[in-house]
Write a protein that holds these residues in place. Structure first.
Motif, PDB file in Angstrom:
ATOM      1  N   ARG A 153     -18.540   0.336  10.239  1.00  0.00           N
ATOM      2  CA  ARG A 153     -17.557  -0.671  10.295  1.00  0.00           C
ATOM      3  C   ARG A 153     -16.304  -0.061   9.920  1.00  0.00           C
ATOM      4  O   ARG A 153     -16.295   0.898   9.369  1.00  0.00           O
ATOM      5  CB  ARG A 153     -17.962  -1.978   9.104  1.00  0.00           C
ATOM      6  N   TYR A 154     -15.543  -0.548  10.367  1.00  0.00           N
ATOM      7  CA  TYR A 154     -13.734  -0.411  10.370  1.00  0.00           C
ATOM      8  C   TYR A 154     -13.175  -1.405   9.451  1.00  0.00           C
ATOM      9  O   TYR A 154     -13.268  -2.422  10.001  1.00  0.00           O
ATOM     10  CB  TYR A 154     -13.341  -0.046  11.531  1.00  0.00           C
ATOM     11  N   VAL A 155     -12.658  -1.053   8.187  1.00  0.00           N
ATOM     12  CA  VAL A 155     -11.927  -2.005   7.403  1.00  0.00           C
ATOM     13  C   VAL A 155     -10.438  -2.062   7.506  1.00  0.00           C
ATOM     14  O   VAL A 155      -9.633  -2.779   7.007  1.00  0.00           O
ATOM     15  CB  VAL A 155     -12.543  -1.877   5.802  1.00  0.00           C
ATOM     16  N   GLY A 156      -9.869  -1.043   8.417  1.00  0.00           N
ATOM     17  CA  GLY A 156      -8.440  -0.992   8.518  1.00  0.00           C
ATOM     18  C   GLY A 156      -7.809  -0.349   7.378  1.00  0.00           C
ATOM     19  O   GLY A 156      -8.223   0.490   6.775  1.00  0.00           O
ATOM     20  N   ASN A 157      -6.810  -0.907   6.773  1.00  0.00           N
ATOM     21  CA  ASN A 157      -6.007  -0.679   5.592  1.00  0.00           C
ATOM     22  C   ASN A 157      -6.640  -1.170   4.326  1.00  0.00           C
ATOM     23  O   ASN A 157      -6.028  -2.309   3.941  1.00  0.00           O
ATOM     24  CB  ASN A 157      -4.611  -0.851   5.744  1.00  0.00           C
ATOM     25  N   GLY A 158      -7.781  -0.478   3.989  1.00  0.00           N
ATOM     26  CA  GLY A 158      -8.517  -1.302   2.807  1.00  0.00           C
ATOM     27  C   GLY A 158      -7.617  -1.469   1.597  1.00  0.00           C
ATOM     28  O   GLY A 158      -7.897  -2.269   0.757  1.00  0.00           O
ATOM     29  N   SER A 159      -6.583  -0.488   1.464  1.00  0.00           N
ATOM     30  CA  SER A 159      -5.762  -0.349   0.183  1.00  0.00           C
ATOM     31  C   SER A 159      -5.013  -1.644   0.321  1.00  0.00           C
ATOM     32  O   SER A 159      -4.975  -2.541  -0.683  1.00  0.00           O
ATOM     33  CB  SER A 159      -4.994   0.670   0.232  1.00  0.00           C
ATOM     34  N   LEU A 160      -4.307  -1.857   1.418  1.00  0.00           N
ATOM     35  CA  LEU A 160      -3.357  -3.100   1.622  1.00  0.00           C
ATOM     36  C   LEU A 160      -4.104  -4.454   1.473  1.00  0.00           C
ATOM     37  O   LEU A 160      -3.865  -5.321   0.869  1.00  0.00           O
ATOM     38  CB  LEU A 160      -2.704  -3.020   2.956  1.00  0.00           C
TER      39      LEU A 160
ATOM     40  N   MET B 166      -8.910   9.883  -7.356  1.00  0.00           N
ATOM     41  CA  MET B 166      -9.574   8.890  -6.782  1.00  0.00           C
ATOM     42  C   MET B 166      -8.831   7.312  -7.480  1.00  0.00           C
ATOM     43  O   MET B 166      -8.970   7.206  -8.470  1.00  0.00           O
ATOM     44  CB  MET B 166     -11.058   8.619  -7.560  1.00  0.00           C
ATOM     45  N   GLY B 167      -8.058   7.134  -6.441  1.00  0.00           N
ATOM     46  CA  GLY B 167      -6.933   6.316  -6.795  1.00  0.00           C
ATOM     47  C   GLY B 167      -7.103   4.574  -6.566  1.00  0.00           C
ATOM     48  O   GLY B 167      -8.267   4.043  -6.102  1.00  0.00           O
ATOM     49  N   GLY B 168      -6.269   3.676  -6.852  1.00  0.00           N
ATOM     50  CA  GLY B 168      -6.229   2.491  -6.718  1.00  0.00           C
ATOM     51  C   GLY B 168      -6.495   2.048  -5.441  1.00  0.00           C
ATOM     52  O   GLY B 168      -6.897   0.899  -4.851  1.00  0.00           O
ATOM     53  N   ASP B 169      -5.912   2.811  -4.197  1.00  0.00           N
ATOM     54  CA  ASP B 169      -5.925   2.466  -3.109  1.00  0.00           C
ATOM     55  C   ASP B 169      -7.700   2.589  -2.613  1.00  0.00           C
ATOM     56  O   ASP B 169      -7.980   1.797  -1.844  1.00  0.00           O
ATOM     57  CB  ASP B 169      -5.416   3.555  -2.263  1.00  0.00           C
ATOM     58  N   ILE B 170      -8.667   3.232  -3.178  1.00  0.00           N
ATOM     59  CA  ILE B 170      -9.940   3.433  -2.885  1.00  0.00           C
ATOM     60  C   ILE B 170     -10.455   2.077  -3.695  1.00  0.00           C
ATOM     61  O   ILE B 170     -11.431   1.468  -2.919  1.00  0.00           O
ATOM     62  CB  ILE B 170     -10.387   4.770  -3.548  1.00  0.00           C
TER      63      ILE B 170
ATOM     64  N   ASP C 228       0.781  -1.178  -0.123  1.00  0.00           N
ATOM     65  CA  ASP C 228      -0.001   0.045  -0.137  1.00  0.00           C
ATOM     66  C   ASP C 228       0.857   1.071   0.086  1.00  0.00           C
ATOM     67  O   ASP C 228       1.622   1.370   1.106  1.00  0.00           O
ATOM     68  CB  ASP C 228      -0.945   0.059   1.395  1.00  0.00           C
ATOM     69  N   ILE C 229       0.963   1.986  -1.065  1.00  0.00           N
ATOM     70  CA  ILE C 229       1.905   3.146  -1.261  1.00  0.00           C
ATOM     71  C   ILE C 229       1.000   4.238  -0.667  1.00  0.00           C
ATOM     72  O   ILE C 229       0.305   4.969  -1.651  1.00  0.00           O
ATOM     73  CB  ILE C 229       2.251   3.224  -2.438  1.00  0.00           C
TER      74      ILE C 229
END
Lengths: 662, 662
Positions: free
Chosen positions: A585-592, A370-374, A230-231
């Protein structure tokens, strides 16, 4: 997780706390006020309790006299219950009016985490887009002397139902030797063609195509290690995954070395526009990733050659920079990135210290902001294939939100700025040891208690702390809805300075910085602007699809902040819509998590590409509807209090009149 | 080509010769014998004529006295007619019995060339697999702010009917700038996906896929320059093509620098097996190609950036070596190459000095000893889609043959060895200036005449010269059918040496090497072995498909040798089957023509791949049928003379009895 039963005297407040949690944390969770000025470091010696029953284990009690210790005095911040305990607040430590509201315990106030989404969702098949195939080739003979490569292709087609096969030409020099070393038993690493040719198989998913990127003698399918990255603009996370055992082998994170070029994406773009800037920024983040790889390998005793593939998720700017693509055009209207879908690149071509067979795949983006992390976060949360409407909020530097379900997806980037990461805040810090994360104020005496992260000496206030302080101050009548301090209160902590007021959170004597840690009205305004941007973004998206707040079935919070975020506080300041708490809800590091899912499942890769295509991004920058919502939302919780029916004030009688500004 | 009418006295032999051709060449073509010992260099001064009528232009006549010149004496080798001329042979120069056979002119005896196959065949569409597409992109707006790359893909799909598009990641760093520089008018260079994924479109040819490898601002479709390369074991040819104008801009050739590692493919394989050998061999051929590129660019005033793509054809070993792939396994049974179909490689990755956007595509091979050069030749000849049966013979070092039509194709590599290239021949040389290429012997006096290539001082005999000498010597009764000299003839040119006989072609005094140039019986045996291998290969292929010689509708000869080859001689020694002469065609450098066709037509690319797949290669190495044919074919023209009914002897009375040997 085992719990211990704790009773706080004299008010006999009881709770079950997690074993290992400090008594100070337990008191906070129970709504019991203890004076704690140093943030839980044990240095101020004020959070004294007397142990009445039970056993505790303690850390540093050196600020207590021998006499005190012998009489059973302990420090709440330094002690943990090992079984049921009864403790009594000593007078000095006791804060009057210790009960919050009706004494409701807040131990459930943290967001419920979705840690094991991969398992929980259970709706995808394990089927990695970069896969290892064990093959047995027929040895060549005069009757069948087709080439090594054609023989390999034939085995892949016959034994693994691939339709088209090609090869990375880098495998050719050693191919002949590898096949013979393995006595015609080999393992081919194949990369699904979809990684390069989006949607190439969409109409006929049975006809898989793949490129062979590596051939090893023997059966090595048991060793299947990949890297998910996750960058982030601020922090880079990397995770080494064992796909064969389906477990995370190791995780590491570090600040993105690009930080020295600027804190947010816009300053990074400006830095990249300078002569030589692009390659310096690329090198910086590549070095960060190389450092993480080094650490992960040390932790796991693996070597670089064990890594098969890298999947990275980042915002559009980070993705451009890591690939060495100038993000210049994203900065100005109409905010066009060079690419949203990037073809995979050989990792070593961008400077990653990985073998020739490793390619880097980046999760596709939607738009410039609106990037790949989302996109990764959306597939991690999985609502792109749910019938119910979900709101996804990523609380990073930008504050990206996605709203939708299996039929439609809309998104917006809210330009919330870095306030939630402590940026632009006088004494703001990132969530790091010493950052103030919890804050309680006694509405009668206006004395307060704070807890810092890691219970280190306070060095500043992080995003969660800021939200918590504003919520608590508003709740206790210290702050007006417009974010101004009430200046008529009997506390010296509120003081004028340079034409505004500020609140002294920690005085210089107790501060780790040697100076007062303060919260200014300008700081509060920054936070209110940031939360207003998010809230206005949500409202704009809802209106764009003709839905109301209550149509949202689920709210998923992503981002590092979410880990510590208190839901009640967040709703209280008007950051999140006032919905039933169980919908959050909490998803944490969704990107990772999303990057990880893509390494594990071709279906998830398809999902990522579909989501990136399907999301309609709404530009808020010159959006009239957004501007209106934004102006109304810069209050606590909102100019229209009816939108936040559950937000309580400490006393409705003393509620200040709303004053419209701006 | 304009002609001039020449009359040779005293026998009034007339012919129309090409303007600019020497009178010596005209005499040869007319079957008029002139004594010419030096090979046409003007140094021996023996080919004297007297000019009776008309005008000539002359080069060096310094060996003639002033007196001779004043009386109209000229040297045939140094003079060219500028209009109709009448010349008379002087007695000394005249060779008795000057008429060949019935005085039939041999000016048509060379193979009819198929120079413009591309035009002649007319059966393929101009549709280059690496194409330039002019595009107009809609400028981005807030309503349409998709990424630059997606916008480019969209334009390609909409404006040029491509179905799937991806990009070489190397275009990304400059993409944004290029699009804007061209004000959204750009030219994209796209490489058809078939180049990487064979047959990917075979079932649905309407759904084209392509990879964008270059984007230039503006419309540059008028500049479409590609490079076709024939990587021969001995010689490398390169041709710069203007696809827009459909013309050859320049051609260059050079010896393959790998020659210093060995003359044939087997010695190259051995050299590549040594430590560091592979990369030395790769560098050598890459340097040769780089040198050719340099020359082509100088000739055309173009720059490296103008070159879009390279298509190369070579035998399987050459293809392996240029790509840096060890050919080790081809050498031993079952003769398996690493690959027959190689994915395209970035030209600079193998050391070619070409820009990043240039990829090298190699024409696919069939087997270890049946390479892309032959596949290219087949599509150049076009018989893979003819109903009639064609025999294709490539006279290179190996002697590869293909037999077939639109329904079937079989091939064989005959291991003819390098004899036709002058290899293994005492005074053998390659076809180069000074090589003896023509030879006539007077059956009465046994005096002979020779012509060298470029009419330089003789330095040796090349393949064509060897075939011509053997045919002429057999025809005039100087050679027995078993390849031995008749030793009872009244000539001193046949002399014993080291247990065999040899024939003195040029004595030391007239030789460019300072030593006698001789033809030995061992040399003749080598040539007979080589021709027997080719002939036996043809017979084996015919038998493998149950056909007879007369079922062959067309014979196509390819290879540098073919350029100079005399059909009659070749049939006379039994190299080619004795078929009606009009069935023979010469295709020139089939490998280069095929490579050129592939650069021009996606259909031809498909053909090349289909041909490479379709050809059934017959291994002759341990083939009993081949061995039998080979043993019978090592005679002039064959042990079974009935197979060559048209082959005449100078005098059937004096025909030596056939002696079976071996």
């Amino acid at each position: 997780m085992s719990t211990v039963h704790i009773t706080f005297l004299p008010d006999a407040v009881e709770l079950d706390a997690a074993r290992g949690e400090s008594l100070l944390q337990a008191a906070l969770d129970a709504g019991v006020y203890i004076d704690a000025a140093c943030g839980g470091t044990g240095s101020c010696g004020r959070c004294r309790l007397i142990l009445r029953e039970g056993e505790i284990e303690s850390d540093d009690l050196s600020t207590l006299s021998v006499e005190q210790r012998e009489s059973g005095v302990i420090l709440a911040c330094q002690c943990r219950a090992t079984g049921s305990v009864v403790v009594q607040l000593v007078e000095a430590a006791r804060v009057e009016g210790s009960m919050l509201g009706e004494g409701e315990a807040l131990s459930t106030r943290k967001l419920r985490s979705i840690q094991d989404l991969e398992v929980e969702s259970g709706r995808w098949r394990f089927d990695p887009p970069v896969d290892k195939l064990a093959l047995h080739l027929d040895p060549p003979s005069l009757q069948d002397n087709t080439s090594d490569l054609s023989r390999l292709y034939r085995a892949i087609r016959q034994q693994h139902a691939y339709h088209h096969v090609t090869a990375d030409s880098a495998i050719l020099p050693t191919l002949s030797q590898r096949l013979r070393e393995g006595d015609w038993n080999v393992t081919a690493t194949v990369a699904d063609a979809r990684l390069e040719w989006q949607m190439v198989c969409s109409q006929d998913s049975e006809r898989r195509s793949a490129r062979v990127v590596r051939v090893e003698p023997g059966d090595t399918t048991r060793e299947h290690v990949v890297l998910a990255v996750d960058i982030g603009t601020t922090t880079v996370w990397a995770q080494l995954l064992d796909l064969e055992r389906r477990e995370v082998l190791a995780t590491a994170s570090d600040y993105n070395a690009q930080i020295s070029f600027g804190e947010d994406v816009v300053t990074r773009i400006l830095a990249s526009n300078k002569e030589g800037g692009l390659s310096r920024l690329q090198s910086a983040v590549v070095q960060t990733i190389n450092g993480l790889i080094e650490r992960l390998l040390l932790q796991t005793d693996l070597s670089r050659a064990d890594i098969l593939q890298v999947t990275a998720a980042g915002n559009t700017i980070m993705t451009h920079l890591v690939l060495g693509i100038p993000p210049r055009t994203v900065r100005e209207a109409p905010y066009v990135p060079t690419m949203t879908f990037a073809p995979p690149v050989r990792a070593l071509d961008i400077g990653l210290k990985l073998p020739e067979h490793v390619f880097l795949y980046t999760i596709p983006s939607v738009a410039g902001f609106m990037g790949g992390d989302i996109v990764a976060g959306v597939i991690a949360a999985g609502f792109h294939r749910d019938p119910e409407v979900t709101l996804y909020i990523d609380l990073g530097t930008n504050g990206e939100i996605v709203l939708g379900n299996e039929d439609w997806l809309v998104s917006a980037s809210c330009s919330a700025g870095p306030a939630f990461e402590g940026g632009g805040i006088r004494c703001g810090v990132r969530a790091m040891p010493g950052a103030v994360v919890e804050f309680r104020i006694d509405p009668d005496t206006y004395r307060h208690m704070i807890v810092t992260m890691g219970q280190k000496q306070p060095i500043g206030v992080c995003g969660v702390g800021l939200i918590g302080m504003i919520a608590e101050m508003y709740n206790k009548g210290v702050l007006e809805p417009n974010g101004r301090f009430r200046t008529d209160l009997p506390t010296k902590r509120i003081r004028p300075r340079a034409g505004e007021y500020e609140y002294v959170v920690v005085d210089a004597a107790n501060s780790g910085t040697g100076a007062d840690i303060v919260l200014t009205e300008a700081d509060i305004e920054n936070i209110l602007r940031a939360k207003a941007a998010i809230y206005a973004g949500v409202m704009t998206l809802l209106e764009s699809v003709n839905l109301a707040v209550d149509d949202i079935s689920r709210v998923i919070i992503s981002g590092g902040l979410g880990n510590f975020l208190e839901l009640e506080n967040s709703i209280q300041i008007g950051l999140f819509p006032d919905l039933p708490r169980e919908r959050f809800r909490y998803v944490g590091n969704g990107s990772l998590i999303g990057a990880r899912l893509v390494t594990m499942s071709r279906e998830m890769l398809e999902s990522a590409e579909q989501v990136a295509h399907r999301i309609t991004n709404v530009e808020l920058m010159e959006n009239r509807m957004f501007m209106d919502h934004y102006a109304s939302a810069k209050f606590i919780p909102h100019t229209d209090q009816r939108r936040f029916p559950s937000v309580r004030r400490w006393s409705s009688q003393s509620a200040p009149r709303l004053e419209m500004t701006g």
